[in-house]
Motif scaffolding. Structure first.
Motif, PDB file in Angstrom:
ATOM      1  N   PHE A   1       0.920  -1.295  -0.046  1.00  0.00           N
ATOM      2  CA  PHE A   1       0.007  -0.122  -0.118  1.00  0.00           C
ATOM      3  C   PHE A   1       0.831   1.308  -0.049  1.00  0.00           C
ATOM      4  O   PHE A   1       0.584   2.433  -0.701  1.00  0.00           O
ATOM      5  N   LYS A   2       2.128   1.102   0.706  1.00  0.00           N
ATOM      6  CA  LYS A   2       2.850   2.447   1.044  1.00  0.00           C
ATOM      7  C   LYS A   2       3.932   2.684  -0.021  1.00  0.00           C
ATOM      8  O   LYS A   2       4.251   3.782  -0.216  1.00  0.00           O
ATOM      9  N   ASN A   3       4.467   1.556  -0.586  1.00  0.00           N
ATOM     10  CA  ASN A   3       5.659   1.738  -1.266  1.00  0.00           C
ATOM     11  C   ASN A   3       5.577   0.794  -2.886  1.00  0.00           C
ATOM     12  O   ASN A   3       6.556   0.570  -3.267  1.00  0.00           O
ATOM     13  N   ASP A   4       4.417   0.670  -3.340  1.00  0.00           N
ATOM     14  CA  ASP A   4       4.327   0.094  -4.665  1.00  0.00           C
ATOM     15  C   ASP A   4       4.735  -1.171  -4.597  1.00  0.00           C
ATOM     16  O   ASP A   4       5.509  -1.583  -5.487  1.00  0.00           O
ATOM     17  N   ASP A   5       4.676  -2.259  -3.749  1.00  0.00           N
ATOM     18  CA  ASP A   5       5.236  -3.474  -3.525  1.00  0.00           C
ATOM     19  C   ASP A   5       6.851  -3.318  -3.348  1.00  0.00           C
ATOM     20  O   ASP A   5       7.322  -4.574  -3.220  1.00  0.00           O
ATOM     21  N   LYS A   6       7.616  -2.298  -3.417  1.00  0.00           N
ATOM     22  CA  LYS A   6       9.068  -2.119  -3.438  1.00  0.00           C
ATOM     23  C   LYS A   6       9.351  -2.497  -2.030  1.00  0.00           C
ATOM     24  O   LYS A   6       8.812  -2.256  -0.875  1.00  0.00           O
ATOM     25  N   GLY A   7      10.177  -3.621  -1.979  1.00  0.00           N
ATOM     26  CA  GLY A   7      10.740  -4.258  -0.778  1.00  0.00           C
ATOM     27  C   GLY A   7      10.191  -5.646  -0.297  1.00  0.00           C
ATOM     28  O   GLY A   7      10.366  -6.226   0.586  1.00  0.00           O
ATOM     29  N   VAL A   8       9.175  -6.045  -1.227  1.00  0.00           N
ATOM     30  CA  VAL A   8       8.502  -7.429  -0.864  1.00  0.00           C
ATOM     31  C   VAL A   8       9.049  -8.302  -2.076  1.00  0.00           C
ATOM     32  O   VAL A   8       9.314  -7.991  -3.202  1.00  0.00           O
ATOM     33  N   LYS A   9       9.376  -9.344  -1.586  1.00  0.00           N
ATOM     34  CA  LYS A   9       9.981 -10.388  -2.316  1.00  0.00           C
ATOM     35  C   LYS A   9       9.106 -10.851  -3.749  1.00  0.00           C
ATOM     36  O   LYS A   9       7.790 -10.614  -3.790  1.00  0.00           O
ATOM     37  N   THR A  10       9.611 -10.729  -4.807  1.00  0.00           N
ATOM     38  CA  THR A  10       9.128 -10.961  -6.122  1.00  0.00           C
ATOM     39  C   THR A  10       7.934 -12.047  -6.078  1.00  0.00           C
ATOM     40  O   THR A  10       7.916 -12.978  -5.702  1.00  0.00           O
ATOM     41  N   ALA A  11       6.726 -11.419  -6.783  1.00  0.00           N
ATOM     42  CA  ALA A  11       5.651 -12.351  -6.703  1.00  0.00           C
ATOM     43  C   ALA A  11       5.666 -13.637  -7.509  1.00  0.00           C
ATOM     44  O   ALA A  11       6.295 -13.695  -8.409  1.00  0.00           O
ATOM     45  N   ASP A  12       5.032 -14.657  -7.157  1.00  0.00           N
ATOM     46  CA  ASP A  12       5.111 -15.747  -8.058  1.00  0.00           C
ATOM     47  C   ASP A  12       4.181 -15.819  -9.327  1.00  0.00           C
ATOM     48  O   ASP A  12       4.313 -16.344 -10.126  1.00  0.00           O
ATOM     49  N   PHE A  13       3.316 -14.672  -9.160  1.00  0.00           N
ATOM     50  CA  PHE A  13       2.119 -14.296 -10.401  1.00  0.00           C
ATOM     51  C   PHE A  13       2.112 -12.813 -10.405  1.00  0.00           C
ATOM     52  O   PHE A  13       2.218 -12.064  -9.658  1.00  0.00           O
ATOM     53  N   ILE A  14       2.469 -12.333 -11.818  1.00  0.00           N
ATOM     54  CA  ILE A  14       2.441 -10.881 -11.937  1.00  0.00           C
ATOM     55  C   ILE A  14       1.753 -10.534 -13.333  1.00  0.00           C
ATOM     56  O   ILE A  14       2.226 -11.138 -14.324  1.00  0.00           O
ATOM     57  N   HIS A  15       0.675  -9.690 -13.289  1.00  0.00           N
ATOM     58  CA  HIS A  15      -0.105  -9.377 -14.691  1.00  0.00           C
ATOM     59  C   HIS A  15      -0.314  -7.973 -14.546  1.00  0.00           C
ATOM     60  O   HIS A  15      -0.966  -7.539 -13.718  1.00  0.00           O
ATOM     61  N   ALA A  16       0.479  -7.182 -15.401  1.00  0.00           N
ATOM     62  CA  ALA A  16      -0.061  -5.720 -15.375  1.00  0.00           C
ATOM     63  C   ALA A  16      -0.536  -5.457 -17.011  1.00  0.00           C
ATOM     64  O   ALA A  16       0.222  -5.178 -17.759  1.00  0.00           O
TER      65      ALA A  16
END
Length: 576
Positions: free
Chosen positions: A557-572
């Motif tokens: 919510f605060k940092n646009d996912d930065k600092g979170v381990k890479t997701a197992d699924f990403i779709h943009a």
């Protein structure tokens, strides 16, 4: 397509004698399924000739017929056996070391007596209780003869026939929970009918029990060519059977006790009506079953086709998702006895005998190959704009359909390796003035079912639903056209739903295992649960196969996912 009441009444009378349900409500359910499935979509890949491989070419004198195939555990070695003439002599075998792209004949390496075996040879791999692997080729006559290899198909020897009278030898062999194997075949019955037989081996194919009848004439129907396989949860055996009078649909029966007893044969869904069924479970858990099409009113009647659907759809006599026209037959219905193999990369290799081209040459043994990613894309693209995606498909059409689906903000992801039945976290960024699904994991088509899952917007509010388990909802309205971020997480059965940084709902013991055949989707679920997401945009969907810590969720919510381990699924989505 809705039917006029008079037509519906006429059809009801026509199929009424075949209904086997024990209650009026069940009869109505089955009847509705029968009347409403004739419009099952067809994806036609029969003219993708670059994918066709001629295993054995027919000539004006030689008819190559009735093949079966076997993929060895290395995922690339394939063997194919067949007979010459319709139900004629065996003696033919080919080997591929590149997953069916090229083939080398092995006829001269086989026992001389194999040429005297007749009618539809079938090849199987069995492992005995000591771990010894054997490859077997059984034929129909005389008295179910056989040859065996104990070195992966390099050398073969003839063995004593089993001594079983039959029309065709084993059309399927399925391994039982105790390590033994159940072999199923058919023989003649009085009155020009047929009966399905079964026998069991506990020593990897060397010796077999006395055969017994498990399905015979029912209301004038003639079951034959049984294809037995296991349900995704392993608890049940299903057996599909050709109905040899072709007066109605094919037949199916089920066993919950490893073949000791079977349910009474009943009609299959319309889309599975055909001869000599053989199938595989695709990488996403869906069934792909090939056969010669014999469905009344079918646009692909007598051609080599495959049915795509879930086990649940088959088990409950639902239509399925679509059919594939695999190859075009130029000789009526004389085709369609298949081999079906799933390669490690998800490619399905379908092999049959078929009169491949017009002219004087007789039937050839031919294979084609495809992935469900390709056929799903063709079906989805044609549903959106049939005029823009020609049929039969060309390679250009396939590429165009794949590109179309890849650009959709609303799409299915059958290859997504996400388990929403365990610990997981999913985050979605969106804005809308409407409603609909944000993400889901459910059947590709059909109805909402046990274990299906979806996060969607209803009446402006977020809802997470698990089929036959309940729902979780809460929080303020989100249909205000403003950007929002929702996160749903499950840890040890406890579920929490966040919206824009705040927990808005939670529930303990709120989880259910994913079902085989269910796929992950963005922007859609199933119509009887939620409409597609509209209007607005889904900017991004990310999912992790673990429950993120609260500190990591804060970063979403605060940092646009930065600092979170890479997701197992990403779709943009590019169109989001």
């Amino acid at each position: 397509m809705k039917k006029h009441p008079i037509v519906r009444s006429w059809l009801a009378a026509a199929v009424g004698l075949a209904l086997t349900a024990t209650s009026h409500a069940a009869d109505e359910k089955i009847l509705d399924a029968r009347l409403d499935t004739e419009n099952l979509p067809v994806v036609d890949i029969s003219q993708l000739t670059q994918r066709h491989v001629i295993v054995a070419a027919g000539t004006e004198q030689v008819y190559q017929g009735h093949p079966t195939t076997l993929l060895l555990p290395d995922g690339k070695t394939m063997l194919c056996v067949w007979s010459q003439g319709h139900g004629g002599p065996a003696g033919q075998m080919a080997r591929s070391d590149d997953a069916g792209l090229t083939w080398k004949r092995m006829d001269d390496q086989l026992p001389p007596g194999f040429k005297t075996h007749r009618n539809c040879p079938s090849i199987y791999r069995m492992v005995d209780p000591q771990g010894k692997e054997r490859l077997w080729v059984f034929s129909g006559q005389p008295l179910m003869p056989r040859i065996v290899s104990e070195d992966g198909g390099k050398t073969w020897q003839e063995m004593k026939p089993l001594g079983f009278e039959c029309v065709m030898t084993f059309s399927s062999v399925v391994r039982l929970k105790d390590g033994s194997y159940l072999g199923m075949y058919h023989g003649n019955a009085p009155g020009f009918l047929t009966k399905v037989m079964q026998t069991r081996t506990a020593d990897g194919g060397l010796t077999w029990s006395e055969p017994r009848v498990v399905a015979d004439e029912t209301a004038g129907k003639a079951p034959c060519e049984p294809f037995a396989f296991r349900s995704p949860d392993g608890k049940e055996l299903c057996c599909l059977m050709r109905e040899n009078t072709h007066a109605s649909r094919s037949l199916m029966m089920f066993s919950l006790d490893e073949g000791q007893t079977w349910s009474r044969p009943q009609d299959t869904p319309w889309g599975l009506t055909g001869d000599r069924h053989i199938g595989v479970y695709a990488s996403d858990g869906r069934l792909v079953i090939a056969f010669r099409d014999k469905a009344h009113g079918s646009s692909t009647l007598n051609h080599f086709v495959a049915w795509v659907g879930s086990y649940d759809e088959l088990r409950n006599c639902r239509p399925g998702q679509y059919r594939i026209k695999l190859l075009h037959c130029n000789a009526g219905g004389d085709s369609g006895y298949p081999g079906m193999e799933l390669l490690p990369d998800g490619t399905i290799v379908a092999t049959t005998y078929i009169k491949y081209q017009p002219g004087k040459n007789k039937q050839s043994v031919v294979s084609t190959r495809f992935t469900l990613k390709e056929t799903d894309a063709l079906q989805q693209a044609r549903s959106a704009d049939a005029n823009a995606y020609q049929t039969p498909a060309t390679e250009e059409t396939v590429g165009k359909a794949l590109a179309y689906v890849a650009a959709l903000p609303i799409r299915d992801f059958p290859d997504a390796k996400l388990d929403l039945g365990a610990d997981f976290t999913a985050a979605v960024k969106f804005e809308t003035t409407g409603s609909g699904a944000l993400f889901s994991k459910c059947a590709t088509l059909g109805h909402w079912s046990p274990g299906a899952k979806a996060l969607f917007i209803r009446n402006g509010t977020l809802v997470y639903d698990i089929g036959w388990c309940g729902s979780l909802t809460g929080g303020p309205k989100v249909d205000d056209g403003k950007p929002h971020t929702a996160v749903f997480s499950v840890q040890k059965g406890s579920a929490r739903l966040w919206l824009d940084g705040k927990v808005i709902a939670n529930k303990d013991n709120f989880t259910k295992p994913d079902m085989a055949g269910h796929v992950f989707k963005v922007g859609r679920a199933l119509p009887d649960m939620s409409a597609d997401f509209s209007p607005g945009k889904i900017s991004a969907v990310r999912a992790w196969n673990r429950a993120l810590a609260d500190t990591e969720i804060d970063l979403i919510f605060k940092n646009d996912d930065k600092g979170v381990k890479t997701a197992d699924f990403i779709h943009a989505p590019s169109g989001g």
